[in-house]
Design a protein around this motif. Sequence first.
Motif, PDB file in Angstrom:
ATOM      1  N   PRO A  16      41.686  48.186  29.126  1.00  0.00           N
ATOM      2  CA  PRO A  16      41.932  48.903  27.923  1.00  0.00           C
ATOM      3  C   PRO A  16      40.863  49.073  27.096  1.00  0.00           C
ATOM      4  CG  PRO A  16      44.115  47.887  28.552  1.00  0.00           C
ATOM      5  CD  PRO A  16      42.878  46.992  29.254  1.00  0.00           C
ATOM      6  N   GLY A  17      40.220  50.308  26.656  1.00  0.00           N
ATOM      7  CA  GLY A  17      38.956  50.528  25.815  1.00  0.00           C
ATOM      8  C   GLY A  17      37.940  50.548  26.481  1.00  0.00           C
ATOM      9  N   ALA A  18      37.798  50.216  27.811  1.00  0.00           N
ATOM     10  CA  ALA A  18      36.371  50.363  28.664  1.00  0.00           C
ATOM     11  C   ALA A  18      36.837  50.344  30.026  1.00  0.00           C
ATOM     12  CB  ALA A  18      35.441  49.386  28.398  1.00  0.00           C
ATOM     13  N   LEU A  19      36.647  51.297  30.963  1.00  0.00           N
ATOM     14  CA  LEU A  19      36.732  51.232  32.315  1.00  0.00           C
ATOM     15  C   LEU A  19      36.100  49.970  32.895  1.00  0.00           C
ATOM     16  CD1 LEU A  19      36.185  54.968  33.170  1.00  0.00           C
ATOM     17  CD2 LEU A  19      38.332  53.827  32.704  1.00  0.00           C
ATOM     18  N   ALA A  20      36.898  49.274  33.895  1.00  0.00           N
ATOM     19  CA  ALA A  20      36.274  48.168  34.610  1.00  0.00           C
ATOM     20  C   ALA A  20      35.549  48.409  35.712  1.00  0.00           C
ATOM     21  CB  ALA A  20      37.546  47.420  34.924  1.00  0.00           C
ATOM     22  N   ASP A  21      34.190  48.314  35.640  1.00  0.00           N
ATOM     23  CA  ASP A  21      33.371  48.830  36.844  1.00  0.00           C
ATOM     24  C   ASP A  21      33.428  47.638  37.927  1.00  0.00           C
ATOM     25  OD1 ASP A  21      32.428  51.067  35.962  1.00  0.00           O
ATOM     26  OD2 ASP A  21      30.859  50.111  34.837  1.00  0.00           O
ATOM     27  N   ASN A  22      33.213  47.919  39.342  1.00  0.00           N
ATOM     28  CA  ASN A  22      32.943  46.939  40.395  1.00  0.00           C
ATOM     29  C   ASN A  22      34.235  46.067  40.589  1.00  0.00           C
ATOM     30  OD1 ASN A  22      30.071  47.630  40.715  1.00  0.00           O
ATOM     31  ND2 ASN A  22      29.627  46.410  38.845  1.00  0.00           N
ATOM     32  N   VAL A  23      35.320  46.664  40.333  1.00  0.00           N
ATOM     33  CA  VAL A  23      36.799  45.842  40.672  1.00  0.00           C
ATOM     34  C   VAL A  23      36.743  45.691  42.276  1.00  0.00           C
ATOM     35  CG1 VAL A  23      39.074  45.855  40.642  1.00  0.00           C
ATOM     36  CG2 VAL A  23      37.888  46.885  38.755  1.00  0.00           C
ATOM     37  N   ASP A  24      36.296  44.622  42.734  1.00  0.00           N
ATOM     38  CA  ASP A  24      36.337  44.193  44.126  1.00  0.00           C
ATOM     39  C   ASP A  24      37.720  43.741  44.712  1.00  0.00           C
ATOM     40  OD1 ASP A  24      36.910  41.421  43.773  1.00  0.00           O
ATOM     41  OD2 ASP A  24      34.741  41.021  43.494  1.00  0.00           O
ATOM     42  N   THR A  25      37.827  43.796  46.012  1.00  0.00           N
ATOM     43  CA  THR A  25      39.152  43.642  46.409  1.00  0.00           C
ATOM     44  C   THR A  25      39.538  42.157  46.501  1.00  0.00           C
ATOM     45  OG1 THR A  25      37.746  43.193  48.897  1.00  0.00           O
ATOM     46  CG2 THR A  25      38.721  45.700  48.414  1.00  0.00           C
ATOM     47  N   ASP A  26      38.742  41.344  46.133  1.00  0.00           N
ATOM     48  CA  ASP A  26      39.304  39.941  46.034  1.00  0.00           C
ATOM     49  C   ASP A  26      40.017  39.844  44.588  1.00  0.00           C
ATOM     50  OD1 ASP A  26      39.407  37.347  47.092  1.00  0.00           O
ATOM     51  OD2 ASP A  26      38.375  36.733  45.303  1.00  0.00           O
ATOM     52  N   ILE A  28      41.671  42.686  43.194  1.00  0.00           N
ATOM     53  CA  ILE A  28      42.806  43.337  43.857  1.00  0.00           C
ATOM     54  C   ILE A  28      43.650  42.412  44.266  1.00  0.00           C
ATOM     55  CG2 ILE A  28      43.797  45.351  44.701  1.00  0.00           C
ATOM     56  CD1 ILE A  28      40.957  46.837  44.546  1.00  0.00           C
ATOM     57  N   ILE A  29      43.478  41.572  45.609  1.00  0.00           N
ATOM     58  CA  ILE A  29      44.459  40.878  46.065  1.00  0.00           C
ATOM     59  C   ILE A  29      43.342  39.678  46.701  1.00  0.00           C
ATOM     60  CG2 ILE A  29      44.337  41.997  48.332  1.00  0.00           C
ATOM     61  CD1 ILE A  29      47.242  40.145  47.025  1.00  0.00           C
ATOM     62  N   PRO A  30      43.586  38.442  45.961  1.00  0.00           N
ATOM     63  CA  PRO A  30      42.585  37.169  46.298  1.00  0.00           C
ATOM     64  C   PRO A  30      43.077  36.727  47.681  1.00  0.00           C
ATOM     65  CG  PRO A  30      43.286  37.035  44.373  1.00  0.00           C
ATOM     66  CD  PRO A  30      44.147  38.264  44.633  1.00  0.00           C
ATOM     67  N   SER A  31      42.077  36.265  48.616  1.00  0.00           N
ATOM     68  CA  SER A  31      42.492  35.725  49.839  1.00  0.00           C
ATOM     69  C   SER A  31      43.670  35.040  49.891  1.00  0.00           C
ATOM     70  CB  SER A  31      41.410  35.150  50.606  1.00  0.00           C
ATOM     71  OG  SER A  31      40.824  34.113  49.620  1.00  0.00           O
ATOM     72  N   ALA A  43      52.565  42.295  46.971  1.00  0.00           N
ATOM     73  CA  ALA A  43      52.487  43.155  45.503  1.00  0.00           C
ATOM     74  C   ALA A  43      52.480  41.940  44.639  1.00  0.00           C
ATOM     75  CB  ALA A  43      53.954  43.839  45.304  1.00  0.00           C
ATOM     76  N   GLU A  44      53.043  40.981  44.546  1.00  0.00           N
ATOM     77  CA  GLU A  44      53.198  39.688  43.676  1.00  0.00           C
ATOM     78  C   GLU A  44      51.777  39.276  43.490  1.00  0.00           C
ATOM     79  OE1 GLU A  44      55.113  35.391  43.162  1.00  0.00           O
ATOM     80  OE2 GLU A  44      55.842  36.510  44.754  1.00  0.00           O
ATOM     81  N   GLY A  45      51.082  39.507  44.344  1.00  0.00           N
ATOM     82  CA  GLY A  45      49.568  38.772  44.302  1.00  0.00           C
ATOM     83  C   GLY A  45      48.648  39.936  43.710  1.00  0.00           C
ATOM     84  N   LEU A  46      49.035  41.314  43.572  1.00  0.00           N
ATOM     85  CA  LEU A  46      48.048  42.352  43.173  1.00  0.00           C
ATOM     86  C   LEU A  46      47.550  41.762  41.687  1.00  0.00           C
ATOM     87  CD1 LEU A  46      47.151  45.013  43.561  1.00  0.00           C
ATOM     88  CD2 LEU A  46      49.074  45.874  41.942  1.00  0.00           C
ATOM     89  N   PHE A  47      46.238  41.624  41.726  1.00  0.00           N
ATOM     90  CA  PHE A  47      45.317  41.469  40.384  1.00  0.00           C
ATOM     91  C   PHE A  47      45.784  40.163  40.043  1.00  0.00           C
ATOM     92  CE2 PHE A  47      45.571  46.265  40.190  1.00  0.00           C
ATOM     93  CZ  PHE A  47      44.353  46.392  40.646  1.00  0.00           C
ATOM     94  N   ALA A  48      46.197  38.975  40.810  1.00  0.00           N
ATOM     95  CA  ALA A  48      46.767  37.698  40.390  1.00  0.00           C
ATOM     96  C   ALA A  48      45.626  37.085  39.573  1.00  0.00           C
ATOM     97  CB  ALA A  48      46.771  36.954  41.634  1.00  0.00           C
ATOM     98  N   HIS A  93      44.345  44.809  52.975  1.00  0.00           N
ATOM     99  CA  HIS A  93      45.290  44.114  52.316  1.00  0.00           C
ATOM    100  C   HIS A  93      45.560  44.530  50.754  1.00  0.00           C
ATOM    101  CE1 HIS A  93      45.069  41.484  55.828  1.00  0.00           C
ATOM    102  NE2 HIS A  93      46.505  41.179  55.407  1.00  0.00           N
ATOM    103  N   ALA A  94      44.269  45.041  50.327  1.00  0.00           N
ATOM    104  CA  ALA A  94      43.840  45.404  48.990  1.00  0.00           C
ATOM    105  C   ALA A  94      44.888  46.478  48.483  1.00  0.00           C
ATOM    106  CB  ALA A  94      42.705  45.670  48.551  1.00  0.00           C
ATOM    107  N   VAL A  95      44.602  47.681  49.428  1.00  0.00           N
ATOM    108  CA  VAL A  95      45.545  48.706  49.433  1.00  0.00           C
ATOM    109  C   VAL A  95      47.008  48.616  49.768  1.00  0.00           C
ATOM    110  CG1 VAL A  95      45.579  51.188  50.494  1.00  0.00           C
ATOM    111  CG2 VAL A  95      43.567  50.371  50.014  1.00  0.00           C
TER     112      VAL A  95
END
Length: 203
Positions: A16-26, A28-31, A43-48, A93-95
């Motif tokens: 919030p307040g600034a767009l997050a650049d370079n959000v990588d798949t790790d 989004i969902i860490p290995s 879903a529970e691990g999304l953006f963990a 898995h990220a998607v």
Amino acid sequence: MTPFTTLTAVAAPLNPGALADNVDTDAIIPSREMKSTGRTGLAEGLFAPWRYVPTDDGTRLPNPDFVLNLPEYAGARIIAGGHNFGCGSSREHAVWALAEYGIRAVIAPAFAPIFAANCIRNGLLPVVLPRGAVEALAGREVTIDLATQTVTCGDATYGFAIDAEPKEMLLEGLDAIDLTLKSQDSIGAWTAADRAARPWIYL
């Protein structure tokens, strides 16, 4: 898959307040969160890394500062992201994690190509808009209309580009196999003609 036609929801900004650049798949969902090869249970691990705060006893608590844990963004269905969203590993898995959580669209200035392709094949719409437009939409209720290829927010309407095949897949809820099966008659006709012309191949 569930067809994507129109969607009205608040576009939750990951930062919030600034767009997050370079959000990588790790991110989004860490290995470490990928505990199965299936499409569920992610879903529970999304953006963990951002969504949870670790505790001394090894458990984790919701991070009260992370956008998806804020009441105004509960049950978010649209994410507003920055440049190069979905970069890094090609993990599908990220998607899957986004989809299981309930996200149906991501709006960003640019996507990593493999991530964008994975979105299409799993019923998520990657919407590319200029950075200024994404900034204007972030945190506000928007309506995405795939048929007209528009995003509306208040009195402002933004058009976005999408190729014909991905648009067809999303509008009709088709995965890659479903799309191929739409040409089943043509495939059968070609096979019959080829069998007649080169019968030795089909022994």
